[in-house]
Design an enzyme around this catalytic site. Structure first.
Site, PDB file in Angstrom:
ATOM      1  N   GLU A 157     -56.688  39.516  58.818  1.00 22.26           N
ATOM      2  CA  GLU A 157     -57.626  40.606  59.085  1.00 22.26           C
ATOM      3  C   GLU A 157     -59.087  40.208  58.876  1.00 22.26           C
ATOM      4  O   GLU A 157     -59.931  41.073  58.644  1.00 22.26           O
ATOM      5  CB  GLU A 157     -57.282  41.815  58.229  1.00 22.26           C
ATOM      6  CG  GLU A 157     -55.954  42.455  58.603  1.00 22.26           C
ATOM      7  CD  GLU A 157     -55.806  43.841  58.023  1.00 22.26           C
ATOM      8  OE1 GLU A 157     -55.897  44.807  58.780  1.00 22.26           O
ATOM      9  OE2 GLU A 157     -55.616  43.944  56.787  1.00 22.26           O
ATOM     10  N   HIS A 202     -62.301  45.039  51.940  1.00 21.23           N
ATOM     11  CA  HIS A 202     -61.157  45.728  52.542  1.00 21.23           C
ATOM     12  C   HIS A 202     -60.066  45.819  51.489  1.00 21.23           C
ATOM     13  O   HIS A 202     -59.713  44.813  50.855  1.00 21.23           O
ATOM     14  CB  HIS A 202     -60.625  44.975  53.755  1.00 21.23           C
ATOM     15  CG  HIS A 202     -59.300  45.503  54.238  1.00 21.23           C
ATOM     16  ND1 HIS A 202     -59.096  46.837  54.544  1.00 21.23           N
ATOM     17  CD2 HIS A 202     -58.102  44.883  54.435  1.00 21.23           C
ATOM     18  CE1 HIS A 202     -57.835  47.010  54.914  1.00 21.23           C
ATOM     19  NE2 HIS A 202     -57.211  45.835  54.853  1.00 21.23           N
ATOM     20  N   HIS A 257     -53.125  52.691  56.239  1.00 19.30           N
ATOM     21  CA  HIS A 257     -53.472  51.314  55.897  1.00 19.30           C
ATOM     22  C   HIS A 257     -54.335  51.207  54.639  1.00 19.30           C
ATOM     23  O   HIS A 257     -53.889  50.679  53.631  1.00 19.30           O
ATOM     24  CB  HIS A 257     -54.197  50.689  57.094  1.00 19.30           C
ATOM     25  CG  HIS A 257     -54.448  49.223  56.970  1.00 19.30           C
ATOM     26  ND1 HIS A 257     -54.734  48.432  58.061  1.00 19.30           N
ATOM     27  CD2 HIS A 257     -54.488  48.385  55.898  1.00 19.30           C
ATOM     28  CE1 HIS A 257     -54.921  47.181  57.668  1.00 19.30           C
ATOM     29  NE2 HIS A 257     -54.776  47.134  56.359  1.00 19.30           N
TER      30      HIS A 257
END
Length: 275
Positions: free
Chosen positions: A116, A135, A206
């Protein structure tokens, strides 16, 4: 020296092709290019802060074996620094890799990249003001990504949430059958477009992304996004909530932005003492 920050949220010219490729589960072909030259060694203090950020985020319960934090290269704004693919709490200086804004690794030397990493590259393209990105899948935040309840600032420490916290719906870009990961530039581009100029964006099913003007600021935001989510969930059990209004949130953010070194030093001492 000047740098190009083109290809922001509204400028992807091959959207139809890329969207179709994503929907089919196919990444666009890698660019044919010569090996990238490094922008040079980053400042040692910047590397130390990036290592500390990884350890702090784990120690504060924002990341576990998954999640990542990056920072722009101090010698080239069109490059960023991110660990190789590994658990954040184990990151050392030797694990830090350099990437261009297409998220192509510079001198990878056999090291594996995070799937990612496009979260970082595409957001840096879209937001010249952003210097660092986190993240994470912090547990108290995900319920707000998966429901219609907006995440809003409970107190002054989380004033940075006062401009709103949008939610990225991956199905709108890639259809109903993804693995939820931002695994290519098209999805990273769409995520950056949803985030806009906000400090935090949630990702349905997520996690979340926080962005800020320095490593210390983005760690502050990632930690207090999780704290705020816990507070809000608890307060909702008691009754109606009086959130900060836009003016209060803006004033609080201005004050807190000058004070991030205080919790940083505490968190760093606690996290690094465990290594």
């Amino acid at each position: 020296m000047s740098f190009c920050f083109c290809h922001g949220p509204g400028s992807l010219g091959r959207r139809g092709f890329l969207t179709a490729a994503v929907a089919a589960g196919v990444e666009p072909a890698a660019r044919a290019q010569a090996p990238l030259a490094s922008a040079g060694p980053p400042n040692a203090a910047l590397l130390d802060d990036l290592v500390a950020a990884n350890r702090i985020l784990y120690d504060q319960g924002v990341v576990d074996g998954f999640g990542h934090v990056s920072v722009r290269h101090d010698k080239a704004l069109n490059r960023y620094l991110l660990s190789r693919s590994m658990a954040p709490a184990l990151v050392t200086r030797d694990d830090i890799m350099e990437y261009d804004l297409d998220s192509v690794p510079v001198q990878p030397r056999g090291r594996t990249s995070y799937l990612e990493r496009f979260i970082h590259g595409e957001l840096y393209k879209a937001r010249p003001d952003v210097i660092a990105i986190v993240h994470s899948h912090s547990p108290a935040v995900i319920p707000f990504a998966d429901t219609a309840v907006p995440l809003r600032p409970m107190n002054h420490i989380a004033g940075f949430l006062g401009t709103g916290v949008p939610v990225f719906e991956i199905r709108d870009t890639a259809g109903p059958a993804t693995d939820m990961l931002i695994r290519n530039p098209s999805l990273g581009h769409a995520l950056a477009a949803t985030m806009g100029d906000h400090s935090v964006v949630l990702m349905r099913g997520h996690g979340s992304v926080a962005a800020a003007q320095s490593i210390r600021h983005v760690v502050f935001r990632a930690v207090y996004t999780e704290v705020n989510a816990r507070m809000q969930a608890e307060a909702m059990k008691l009754g109606p909530i009086t959130f900060l209004n836009a003016q209060e949130a803006a004033a609080a953010t201005k004050t807190n932005d000058a004070l991030v070194d205080r919790p940083w030093e505490l968190w760093k001492q606690h996290a690094m003492a465990k290594t």
